[in-house]
Motif scaffolding. Structure first.
Motif, PDB file in Angstrom:
ATOM      1  N   LEU A  51      -7.380 -14.824   4.468  1.00 47.78           N
ATOM      2  CA  LEU A  51      -7.871 -13.664   3.722  1.00 47.78           C
ATOM      3  C   LEU A  51      -8.462 -14.078   2.389  1.00 47.78           C
ATOM      4  CD1 LEU A  51      -4.827 -11.270   4.239  1.00 47.78           C
ATOM      5  CD2 LEU A  51      -7.038 -11.162   5.417  1.00 47.78           C
ATOM      6  N   VAL A  52      -9.534 -13.386   2.015  1.00 50.46           N
ATOM      7  CA  VAL A  52     -10.096 -13.511   0.675  1.00 50.46           C
ATOM      8  C   VAL A  52     -10.068 -12.120   0.051  1.00 50.46           C
ATOM      9  CG1 VAL A  52     -12.218 -13.933  -0.623  1.00 50.46           C
ATOM     10  CG2 VAL A  52     -11.576 -15.465   1.236  1.00 50.46           C
ATOM     11  N   ASP A  53      -9.609 -12.019  -1.177  1.00 52.39           N
ATOM     12  CA  ASP A  53      -9.606 -10.730  -1.871  1.00 52.39           C
ATOM     13  C   ASP A  53     -10.876 -10.563  -2.695  1.00 52.39           C
ATOM     14  OD1 ASP A  53      -6.612 -10.417  -1.253  1.00 52.39           O
ATOM     15  OD2 ASP A  53      -7.070  -8.670  -2.517  1.00 52.39           O
ATOM     16  N   LEU A  54     -11.461  -9.378  -2.607  1.00 51.59           N
ATOM     17  CA  LEU A  54     -12.665  -9.042  -3.375  1.00 51.59           C
ATOM     18  C   LEU A  54     -12.340  -7.786  -4.167  1.00 51.59           C
ATOM     19  CD1 LEU A  54     -15.724  -9.262  -4.002  1.00 51.59           C
ATOM     20  CD2 LEU A  54     -16.156  -8.060  -1.854  1.00 51.59           C
ATOM     21  N   VAL A  55     -12.339  -7.899  -5.499  1.00 51.81           N
ATOM     22  CA  VAL A  55     -11.867  -6.765  -6.295  1.00 51.81           C
ATOM     23  C   VAL A  55     -12.950  -6.283  -7.261  1.00 51.81           C
ATOM     24  CG1 VAL A  55     -10.715  -8.265  -7.977  1.00 51.81           C
ATOM     25  CG2 VAL A  55     -10.005  -5.897  -7.775  1.00 51.81           C
ATOM     26  N   PHE A  56     -13.138  -4.974  -7.255  1.00 50.97           N
ATOM     27  CA  PHE A  56     -14.097  -4.301  -8.132  1.00 50.97           C
ATOM     28  C   PHE A  56     -13.332  -3.460  -9.146  1.00 50.97           C
ATOM     29  CE2 PHE A  56     -16.314  -4.979  -4.172  1.00 50.97           C
ATOM     30  CZ  PHE A  56     -17.601  -5.290  -4.541  1.00 50.97           C
ATOM     31  N   ASN A  57     -13.969  -3.169 -10.273  1.00 49.15           N
ATOM     32  CA  ASN A  57     -13.400  -2.155 -11.156  1.00 49.15           C
ATOM     33  C   ASN A  57     -13.334  -0.818 -10.432  1.00 49.15           C
ATOM     34  OD1 ASN A  57     -12.838  -3.556 -13.571  1.00 49.15           O
ATOM     35  ND2 ASN A  57     -15.030  -3.641 -13.997  1.00 49.15           N
ATOM     36  N   ASP A  58     -14.470  -0.406  -9.905  1.00 48.98           N
ATOM     37  CA  ASP A  58     -14.554   0.843  -9.169  1.00 48.98           C
ATOM     38  C   ASP A  58     -15.476   0.638  -7.987  1.00 48.98           C
ATOM     39  OD1 ASP A  58     -13.117   2.835 -10.841  1.00 48.98           O
ATOM     40  OD2 ASP A  58     -14.585   2.200 -12.337  1.00 48.98           O
ATOM     41  N   ARG A  86      -9.978   0.077 -13.483  1.00 50.37           N
ATOM     42  CA  ARG A  86      -9.852  -0.220 -14.913  1.00 50.37           C
ATOM     43  C   ARG A  86      -8.472   0.124 -15.477  1.00 50.37           C
ATOM     44  NH1 ARG A  86     -15.157   1.200 -14.318  1.00 50.37           N
ATOM     45  NH2 ARG A  86     -16.683  -0.248 -15.157  1.00 50.37           N
ATOM     46  N   ARG A  87      -7.491   0.394 -14.603  1.00 49.56           N
ATOM     47  CA  ARG A  87      -6.163   0.744 -15.105  1.00 49.56           C
ATOM     48  C   ARG A  87      -5.244  -0.467 -15.033  1.00 49.56           C
ATOM     49  NH1 ARG A  87      -6.867   5.401 -11.730  1.00 49.56           N
ATOM     50  NH2 ARG A  87      -5.507   4.429 -10.218  1.00 49.56           N
ATOM     51  N   THR A  88      -4.508  -0.717 -16.094  1.00 47.04           N
ATOM     52  CA  THR A  88      -3.606  -1.868 -16.127  1.00 47.04           C
ATOM     53  C   THR A  88      -2.579  -1.776 -15.012  1.00 47.04           C
ATOM     54  OG1 THR A  88      -3.898  -1.875 -18.502  1.00 47.04           O
ATOM     55  CG2 THR A  88      -2.124  -3.229 -17.634  1.00 47.04           C
ATOM     56  N   SER A  89      -2.036  -0.572 -14.791  1.00 55.18           N
ATOM     57  CA  SER A  89      -0.998  -0.417 -13.763  1.00 55.18           C
ATOM     58  C   SER A  89      -1.566  -0.765 -12.394  1.00 55.18           C
ATOM     59  CB  SER A  89      -0.474   1.015 -13.753  1.00 55.18           C
ATOM     60  OG  SER A  89      -1.522   1.912 -13.439  1.00 55.18           O
ATOM     61  N   SER A  90      -2.828  -0.384 -12.182  1.00 52.02           N
ATOM     62  CA  SER A  90      -3.449  -0.643 -10.895  1.00 52.02           C
ATOM     63  C   SER A  90      -3.705  -2.139 -10.716  1.00 52.02           C
ATOM     64  CB  SER A  90      -4.737   0.157 -10.796  1.00 52.02           C
ATOM     65  OG  SER A  90      -5.284   0.069  -9.515  1.00 52.02           O
ATOM     66  N   ALA A  91      -4.095  -2.803 -11.790  1.00 50.99           N
ATOM     67  CA  ALA A  91      -4.319  -4.251 -11.725  1.00 50.99           C
ATOM     68  C   ALA A  91      -3.008  -4.967 -11.402  1.00 50.99           C
ATOM     69  CB  ALA A  91      -4.892  -4.759 -13.039  1.00 50.99           C
ATOM     70  N   ARG A  92      -1.913  -4.460 -11.987  1.00 51.39           N
ATOM     71  CA  ARG A  92      -0.620  -5.096 -11.737  1.00 51.39           C
ATOM     72  C   ARG A  92      -0.217  -4.943 -10.278  1.00 51.39           C
ATOM     73  NH1 ARG A  92       2.856  -2.326 -15.095  1.00 51.39           N
ATOM     74  NH2 ARG A  92       1.605  -3.080 -16.824  1.00 51.39           N
TER      75      ARG A  92
END
Lengths: 341, 341
Positions: free
Chosen positions: A67-74, A105-111
């Motif tokens: 797996l490769v993770d691809l992460v966007f702000n939105d 863009r939420r810290t909780s979501s990033a965690r």
């Protein structure tokens, strides 16, 4: 490979048995403080009972989750799908799945996303734009997950390979195109100025004017934020000038569409009355009416290169070059013409 | 949970040791015929040696990989990102990662994707549009992976839960809107007619005319394929008629943009000379110039419901309703106005 055979039970299964969320189990596994003591104790007991072993980083081999993770702000931008397509092409060919996330863009979501990345033992992470807190990069290093930043916004963190585009050269070529058509009063709509690519595009615009011996008129440079509304407002301001521009270069396609609308509202026409150039070359640039002349960012290619880079890092290779800028290219369509007169 | 503890070594690890691809190992594990005998023997030996056990389906519990697969024909549409956003929201909240793939309408690619789905033991699959061969659904059943189809195109397979939108009602409401503005000659651009939603939208258009006592003129109905070019061609044909329509309802936003361009090329204006309505409400509908009146398909909500449904199926629940159509809604912007005088 005996160490891997004992990995067995997964965090997800422990979470189900414990009746808690996967991120909670992940926090316990990773020794984080933010879990209630009673819950922690129960989870630790279950981890022991089921023989859970934390996955060990193996810098000398493939990480192995496929797996490769691809992460966007939105996931709210039409260019997201172009980057996804590029990443997916390469990952799919290498037998890897692409896990797409938005952290809003939420810290909780990033965690929570970090916990999930840890739990699924992803082979590597591709981060699109660099608005993630620096602590996220520190956390990724701690759990031994390689990361690459695809950064059309152009604000690279210091110690992570970054893939961008030649924003300055793109700004230059668009401006030279308009100057070549005979325009001398050329408006410019900026992106958000805290983002480096916005400065690079603006500097390219200035260089294009100056190299043609045209003085930069600060009244022709208007603030934007890449979104359509800001292009509309900037377009209205520019058309309100006593000596309005005959052409407008907006540093995103969405803002260029806003300029179209400002032109239309006055009963004027693109390109007969005002020429317009964008930046990005989203799919919709070709569908606009008239089809938009724009600076192409090779978003799919940037995604593909990011996937190749992160899969290489997962195999323990070094990135060839930690800072890559792929070439932009002017695509001339029907929104630009010589000025009236 | 003892059976899971022995799962241990993964297909990816076996592939690495054997020096073959993950799909090849997956084919051996799944008893498929298309592997060279020598390779098969070597892989089987490694599987035994490393104690690999095929993951057993557990219809009474969560599948446990923490992954949901989301597969598109192609990642070339701006509506893909809206569906991804809806799926990701729900899956993320449930601690699941969303693996996004494109199978490019190629059988070989669909087969590799199935091998990858099998290898990563995904909890469930969301298929967007149903152009996958029926054999794919049979294969998914065989490997005990639940599937849901999100189907804005409206051609559901027979035995898989499907989430669509109320296409007929959308076609009706757009037509009633134009009739209410005073239009009597209303052009229509179809989608591909082998796709059910195209027929439903056309039937809604006819019903809207007939309920207002307006006869359907077959000359006003033109073929399209949902893409921009076909809308442009249909728009040209309609404007070429001796008695051209005063309004055009295109059954996709992209085709509506094509109609815009046909109108512009004649020096005419939307909506002053011709009103235009689309179908989808992509983000770009609001950015068009003029902003497009269109029928909104709730794509993100469709994705969210698909994620909830497939996660429920993975937990062994039954789908509440195997055929769900979410409501469409007319969004009136600036591309529609009463006909000229």
């Amino acid at each position: 490979m005996a160490d891997e055979r004992s990995r067995g039970v997964t965090i997800t299964e422990i979470a189900r048995v414990a009746g808690v969320s996967v991120p909670t189990v992940s926090r316990v596994v990773n020794g984080r403080a933010d879990v209630a003591p009673g819950t922690r104790e129960r989870i630790e007991e279950l981890l022991r009972e089921h023989g859970y072993r934390k996955r060990l980083p193996r810098p000398d081999g493939p990480a192995g989750s496929g797996l490769v993770d691809l992460v966007f702000n939105d996931l709210d931008s039409p260019w997201a799908v172009e980057i996804i397509r590029g990443v997916e092409d390469v990952a799919h060919a290498a037998g890897n799945g692409v896990v797409v996330s938005a952290i809003h863009r939420r810290t909780s979501s990033a965690r929570q996303w970090l916990d999930n990345v840890s739990a699924r033992a992803t082979d590597g992470v591709i981060i699109v734009t660099s608005e993630l807190a620096p602590s996220v990069h520190a956390d990724l290093r701690r759990i031994h997950v390689p990361a690459v930043v695809v950064d059309p916004a152009g604000l690279p963190p210091l110690d992570v390979p970054t893939i961008g585009a030649t924003n300055w050269a793109g700004g230059l070529s668009a401006t030279q195109h308009l100057v070549g058509l005979g325009h001398r009063r050329i408006g410019f709509v900026t992106g958000p100025m805290q983002v480096l690519c916005s400065r690079a595009r603006l500097d390219g615009y200035r260089a294009g004017l100056e190299s043609a011996g045209v003085a930069v008129d600060p009244a022709l440079v208007r603030d934007g934020d890449f979104y359509q509304d800001s292009g509309f407002r900037a377009g209205e301001e520019l058309l309100d000038l006593a000596d309005p521009p005959t052409a407008v270069f907006a540093s995103s396609d969405q803002m260029a569409f806003g300029v179209y609308e400002a032109v239309r509202r006055r009963g004027l026409r693109v390109p007969e009355d005002v020429s317009v150039v964008g930046f990005d070359d989203l799919a919709l640039a070709a569908w606009a009416s008239p089809p938009l002349t724009t600076v192409r960012q090779p978003l799919a290619e940037m995604g593909a290169l990011a996937a190749r880079t992160v899969l290489g890092l997962a195999r323990g290779e070094q990135a060839d070059n930690p800072r890559v800028e792929l070439a932009t290219e002017l695509v001339v369509r029907e929104s630009t013409a010589p000025p009236r007169g």
